[in-house]
Design a protein around this motif. Structure first.
Motif, PDB file in Angstrom:
ATOM      1  N   VAL A 146       6.422  57.384  18.301  1.00  0.00           N
ATOM      2  CA  VAL A 146       7.199  58.379  17.681  1.00  0.00           C
ATOM      3  C   VAL A 146       6.476  58.102  16.136  1.00  0.00           C
ATOM      4  CG1 VAL A 146       9.455  59.006  17.036  1.00  0.00           C
ATOM      5  CG2 VAL A 146       8.989  57.944  18.963  1.00  0.00           C
ATOM      6  N   ARG A 149      11.773  58.076  13.446  1.00  0.00           N
ATOM      7  CA  ARG A 149      12.762  57.306  14.430  1.00  0.00           C
ATOM      8  C   ARG A 149      13.864  58.240  14.776  1.00  0.00           C
ATOM      9  NH1 ARG A 149      14.322  52.537  10.617  1.00  0.00           N
ATOM     10  NH2 ARG A 149      13.651  53.688   9.033  1.00  0.00           N
ATOM     11  N   GLU A 154      16.240  51.401  17.769  1.00  0.00           N
ATOM     12  CA  GLU A 154      14.855  51.234  17.246  1.00  0.00           C
ATOM     13  C   GLU A 154      14.303  50.129  17.696  1.00  0.00           C
ATOM     14  OE1 GLU A 154      15.420  50.251  13.102  1.00  0.00           O
ATOM     15  OE2 GLU A 154      16.844  52.071  12.803  1.00  0.00           O
ATOM     16  N   TRP A 159       7.612  53.093  17.079  1.00  0.00           N
ATOM     17  CA  TRP A 159       7.554  53.993  16.161  1.00  0.00           C
ATOM     18  C   TRP A 159       6.794  53.631  14.814  1.00  0.00           C
ATOM     19  CZ3 TRP A 159      10.175  52.044  11.953  1.00  0.00           C
ATOM     20  CH2 TRP A 159      11.231  51.165  12.168  1.00  0.00           C
ATOM     21  N   ASP A 161       7.468  54.502  10.700  1.00  0.00           N
ATOM     22  CA  ASP A 161       8.373  55.495   9.873  1.00  0.00           C
ATOM     23  C   ASP A 161       8.066  55.047   8.441  1.00  0.00           C
ATOM     24  OD1 ASP A 161      10.149  57.655   9.279  1.00  0.00           O
ATOM     25  OD2 ASP A 161      11.821  56.409  10.179  1.00  0.00           O
ATOM     26  N   CYS A 306      -0.033  55.478  13.632  1.00  0.00           N
ATOM     27  CA  CYS A 306       0.494  55.935  15.006  1.00  0.00           C
ATOM     28  C   CYS A 306      -0.822  56.114  16.019  1.00  0.00           C
ATOM     29  CB  CYS A 306       0.988  57.415  14.875  1.00  0.00           C
ATOM     30  SG  CYS A 306       2.650  57.547  14.214  1.00  0.00           S
ATOM     31  N   ASN A 323       6.658  48.509  15.826  1.00  0.00           N
ATOM     32  CA  ASN A 323       7.036  49.495  14.921  1.00  0.00           C
ATOM     33  C   ASN A 323       6.430  48.964  13.511  1.00  0.00           C
ATOM     34  OD1 ASN A 323       9.169  47.865  13.514  1.00  0.00           O
ATOM     35  ND2 ASN A 323       9.876  47.870  15.440  1.00  0.00           N
TER      36      ASN A 323
END
Lengths: 343, 343
Positions: A146, A149, A154, A159, A161, A306, A323
């Motif tokens: 992602v 978020r 989480e 992810w 972010d 990503c 993440n």
DNA sequence: GTGAAAGCGCTAACAT
DNA sequence: ATGTTAGCGCTTTCAC
């Protein structure tokens, strides 16, 4: 020119040629060299579909671009994100499969990706708070990362972010440090996760200094110049207008700038803080504009991260959830006030 | 769930199921109905790779996004174009295959599309004057449509373009009609076909009224706010500064606006004309900004038309070369001067 | 109107 | 180190 033909020319079996081309260890170096050269000369490139059929991989990453029936605007960070992710993809031989669909058909697009086996993984863009796509892709068992978020679970997905809450907290503190007490917030749609976090940061900074939060100073909507203009204009027309703006995108900042100018405010004292994408070239010179600081959100870098994360997950599906939380960079474009507090 | 399994469940052969699903006439309506329903219930969707392998079609259109090593900017109209084209694609079951590559590798990207049989056709973006991609794709025998034109062999390939020359001619005439004699041109890179045509239009309008063309009033470069600012600033600093600007993009217009404001010019009398993309929301209100008219270039519409044209060509390869020349729309945003001449 | 079988171009298990 | 063979999941002759 296909494998069979190439193998025929070389007097080898398809298998050997395939192995030579794909770097398998059991082929003699002399043979490999001969095969490589022949492949080059005859400009042989494998049929990706056949390869995919045989291997189960498609060497493509899916990105779904929803076209809203309401507000027909393409996610403005999309191009920059793709530029970053594309770098990584092409380094690894991946392409991007883009599915442009009406937003109501989005779920179906992912299902088609899955059953059509057309992609090896997907990136989720512009997550809402509590985004249904997370559950969908988990159910479909398709690797995904992602960008942003979605709500607060989480640790249940991968992810990348930017720390929106902290950015806006910091930016608000900066304005408070400059002596501003009434700060207008021009935010994106607060159904979006990032906008919710930005408002939280804004509110937290005010609360920490016992400044009441005035709903009249907060606006949320699509991040267009038009809405930036209208909302700034409305706020400026109030009995106690804001003395500074915190703005959620470049377009809105431009609109706000116009509203400020229309209201006859002196530019040097009005302040906007904008958090947005990679292009902050307008900050690089000391011209007399009301936007003089910004939180630079590294969209392109997020795209790279990503993509890297996704490719790793695809290669190694059983890793823990991962993440990355990026910090935006607070930038000062002109020196009419003190430098921002660096924390 | 694949064809074999579905056929098993139904007690039919793969052949019949395939025929039923793909609308072949020789299957009984009752059978077709039964098959369709079962497909729905079991959420059967064909494997696109296998389908492609068998049919020779990939149901994807290739778009190459070159990332220049020089100026790392993604073609700004790309997102809007994709939005338009994507509508048509998804209506027809096509996806977009995006290949992001360093610009020096662009040729190779097209070759890979070809030999990997990963796309049924491609769109060429941002054509240069005399663009080598035309010859390449013709040689590779891969159906393509150019968004824009590449030099003057206009009848040798398929294209959809906006009438840049006429737009800029018309816009220049409009400024001349307002009494302006010194008009600054802030153009895109003139290696690009569209920028060359825009300059031609500008020059033609001046020549027609015996106004000499002053090289100091023409700038060409990347269409960034920064360059719009710098070039406008330079022109405004000259002994005989321009009284109006003709600007080639939104970003440059914003930069120019800042330069005008910095130079202390009164906004109401300075004029910019901008030709750009779909988002002209800033024109919809009568605020006091120097940009007050624009030639609206229908990028999204161009995307739709390119896509439609390409799909037709793919379906019917032996048609004549086709092309569409769109007119941009001259829009007036505020009324400090006479309305533009409509011709 | 329906089915059996071949084949699209590749990889991978199983020989040798 | 190289070859043989059997698929991957679909479409498409050809037969009935």
């Amino acid at each position: 020119m296909n494998l069979k033909e190439l193998a025929g020319i070389l007097g080898l079996s398809q298998t050997t040629v395939s192995r030579a081309l794909n770097g398998y260890p059991e082929v003699r170096e002399a043979t490999r060299k001969r095969v490589m050269e022949a492949a080059n000369i005859h400009n042989y490139k494998p049929d990706m579909r056949a390869k995919g059929l045989a291997t189960g991989r498609s060497m493509a990453i899916g990105h779904v671009v929803p076209l809203s029936t309401q507000h027909e605007m393409v996610n403005p960070v999309f191009a920059d994100f793709i530029a970053g992710a594309g770098e990584i993809y092409s380094d690894n031989g991946y392409d991007i499969l883009l599915s442009v669909v009406a937003d109501v058909d989005e779920e179906n697009a992912y299902r088609k990706f899955r059953s059509g086996r057309s992609v090896d993984g997907v990136i989720i863009h512009g997550p809402h708070a509590e985004d249904p796509r997370i559950a969908l892709l988990t159910e479909l068992n398709i690797p995904f990362v992602v960008h942003g978020r979605a709500g607060d679970n989480e640790d249940r997905y991968n992810w990348v972010d930017v720390n929106n809450r902290h950015s806006f907290l910091r930016a608000t503190e900066f304005l408070l440090d400059l002596g501003h007490k009434r700060i207008g917030l021009l935010n994106g749609l607060e159904s979006m996760d990032f906008a919710r976090r930005r408002r939280e940061g804004y509110a937290a900074a005010l609360l920490a200094r016992d400044i009441p939060i005035d709903p009249d100073l907060m606006a949320a909507g699509e991040m267009t110049e038009e809405l930036g203009f209208r909302n700034a204009k409305r706020m400026l027309a109030e009995s106690a207008p804001p003395t500074a703006f915190l703005v959620s995108s470049m377009s809105m900042a431009i609109g706000a700038r116009r509203a400020i100018s229309d209201a006859g405010k002196t530019l040097g004292r009005d302040v906007s803080v904008v958090i947005h994408d990679d292009d902050l070239s307008y900050l690089k010179n000391g011209s007399n504009i009301p936007i003089f600081t910004a939180a630079r959100s590294p969209v392109r870098q997020a795209g790279r991260l990503c993509a890297e994360m996704l490719l790793e997950i695809i290669a190694n599906p059983d890793t823990e959830y991962r993440n990355v939380l990026l910090e935006s960079e607070l930038m000062v474009g002109m020196s009419t006030g003190p430098a921002p507090k660096q924390d």
